[in-house]
Design an enzyme around this catalytic site. Structure first.
Site, PDB file in Angstrom:
ATOM      1  N   SER A  55       0.790  -1.237   0.000  1.00  0.00           N
ATOM      2  CA  SER A  55       0.000   0.000   0.000  1.00  0.00           C
ATOM      3  C   SER A  55       0.821   1.287   0.000  1.00  0.00           C
ATOM      4  O   SER A  55       0.237   2.372  -0.008  1.00  0.00           O
ATOM      5  CB  SER A  55      -0.962   0.008   1.191  1.00  0.00           C
ATOM      6  OG  SER A  55      -2.036  -0.867   0.957  1.00  0.00           O
ATOM      7  N   LYS A  58      -0.085   3.799  -2.565  1.00  0.00           N
ATOM      8  CA  LYS A  58      -1.115   4.830  -2.419  1.00  0.00           C
ATOM      9  C   LYS A  58      -0.527   6.232  -2.254  1.00  0.00           C
ATOM     10  O   LYS A  58      -1.255   7.221  -2.416  1.00  0.00           O
ATOM     11  CB  LYS A  58      -2.039   4.483  -1.250  1.00  0.00           C
ATOM     12  CG  LYS A  58      -2.841   3.202  -1.491  1.00  0.00           C
ATOM     13  CD  LYS A  58      -3.808   2.906  -0.350  1.00  0.00           C
ATOM     14  CE  LYS A  58      -4.697   1.719  -0.654  1.00  0.00           C
ATOM     15  NZ  LYS A  58      -4.144   0.449  -0.207  1.00  0.00           N
ATOM     16  N   SER A 110      -5.944   3.432   4.372  1.00  0.00           N
ATOM     17  CA  SER A 110      -5.460   2.574   3.285  1.00  0.00           C
ATOM     18  C   SER A 110      -6.594   1.879   2.553  1.00  0.00           C
ATOM     19  O   SER A 110      -6.486   0.714   2.152  1.00  0.00           O
ATOM     20  CB  SER A 110      -4.470   1.526   3.833  1.00  0.00           C
ATOM     21  OG  SER A 110      -3.587   1.101   2.836  1.00  0.00           O
ATOM     22  N   LYS A 236       3.161   6.458   5.356  1.00  0.00           N
ATOM     23  CA  LYS A 236       2.173   5.489   4.884  1.00  0.00           C
ATOM     24  C   LYS A 236       2.609   4.084   5.278  1.00  0.00           C
ATOM     25  O   LYS A 236       3.799   3.778   5.272  1.00  0.00           O
ATOM     26  CB  LYS A 236       2.027   5.578   3.356  1.00  0.00           C
ATOM     27  CG  LYS A 236       0.959   4.664   2.772  1.00  0.00           C
ATOM     28  CD  LYS A 236      -0.430   5.163   3.099  1.00  0.00           C
ATOM     29  CE  LYS A 236      -1.506   4.164   2.680  1.00  0.00           C
ATOM     30  NZ  LYS A 236      -1.540   2.974   3.565  1.00  0.00           N
TER      31      LYS A 236
END
Length: 356
Positions: A55, A58, A110, A236
């Protein structure tokens, strides 16, 4: 019997050779620590190895969406987005949500449903948006990166490197909207299933005084962390079974900024603290060239509007040298900073007439 063994061994070797290289690399790991201002790599291991990033994808999804839409644009959630595989912010098909809210759901929780909804809205389709992601990656010079989806769900060709991923976060943080969203700890959602979203990034929550004993990415207990000398201000999280734990964090302390990315690191929270503290311990922010006007010769001078400040360790301070490249017409110039033969920084400078 020996002949059968040899034949079996040959078959195994042939089968291994036929496997995709990405499959063989899935157990790999790497990390990179960048100077947050210049992008120079300060510390790293296997930093250019192409690996799944889960992720952390992202980060780029958010930046591309921000650059190609307005925050207040309304998005009607499609059935495909509502049923996206993996982590979710529980969007309902048919509800209307702003781009801004989707971005918060993307970065804090997420949400793969948010990623799909943004991709369909901005790119016309998921495939169209992925094309935008890859085009933007080429422009940014991310040579080890290929995107196949906006969420980071596993695909054998969806790969990046620790250095490229750290550069993604560094570049994205230059966008003020992204920085605001990526550094937010709590957000009150106005979706159908609206709730108070808490950022999954534990180090950001700690910096704001909000911490938890359960890791949101894997729902496993986590050990307490040692106090830090710097502050995590954006980042993140990521996790898939193939990629393992992935983490990106931006730290700052006394004017210094560093970006830390680890790929497939089980003890990522502590490793990020340790790597950032190593930067603060080994590197200091040095003014390499002061702002002002400098005569190059009797006719030519350059002017720096801002000082050049770089993070350097003790050895590097002795190796720094400046090289000025001036165009033949003497209208343009670039001032480069070298460590030995390696150029670590370059900036355009204004050309003027020399003082007499």
């Amino acid at each position: 019997m020996l002949r059968l063994f040899r034949l079996t061994l040959i078959m195994i070797i042939v089968l291994m050779a036929m496997l995709p290289q990405t499959s063989l690399a899935r157990g790999g790991s790497g990390y990179a620590v960048l100077d947050g201002d210049t992008g120079r790599i300060l510390i790293g291991s296997n930093s250019d190895e192409r690996l799944p990033i889960a992720s952390l994808t992202k980060i780029w999804t958010a930046l591309v969406a921000i650059e190609n839409s307005d925050l207040q644009e309304e998005v009607v959630i499609s059935p495909k987005a509502a049923m996206a595989e993996g982590s979710s912010i529980y969007l309902q098909a048919g509800e209307t949500v702003t781009v801004e809210t989707l971005l918060y759901g993307l970065m804090l929780r997420s949400g793969n449903d948010a990623a799909t909804a943004l991709a369909e809205h901005v790119g016309g389709s998921v495939e169209g948006f992925v094309k935008l992601m890859n085009e933007r990656a080429v422009i940014a010079g991310l040579t080890n990166t290929v995107f196949m989806n906006p969420s980071g769900l596993h695909h054998d060709e969806h790969l990046s490197s620790a250095r490229d991923t750290a550069e993604m976060l560094r570049l994205a943080l230059q966008n003020k909207t992204f920085e605001k969203i990526a550094s937010t700890v709590l957000y009150r959602a106005n979706t159908v299933n609206g709730m108070l979203w808490e950022n999954k990034h534990r180090l950001l929550r700690e910096g704001s005084g909000i911490a938890a004993d359960i890791d949101d990415e894997t729902e496993q207990p986590v050990s307490s962390l040692k106090s830090a000398t710097g502050t995590a201000f954006a980042g993140k999280t990521g996790f898939t079974k193939v990629a393992g734990r992935t983490l990106a964090t931006a730290f700052q302390k006394d004017g210094q900024t560093c970006i830390v990315v680890t790929l497939n690191e089980s003890d990522d929270w502590n490793v990020h603290r340790g790597l950032s503290n190593k930067v603060w311990q080994d590197y200091s922010l040095e003014t390499v060239v002061k702002k002002g006007k400098y005569n190059v010769n009797k006719k030519l001078a350059i002017r720096l509007q801002e000082p050049i400040r770089l993070q350097l360790n003790k050895e590097e301070k002795e190796q720094v040298r400046q090289v000025l490249h001036v165009s033949r017409k003497r209208q343009e110039a670039v001032l480069s900073i070298f460590l030995g033969e390696e150029r670590i920084y370059a900036t355009p400078v204004k050309v003027e007439s020399a003082d007499r």
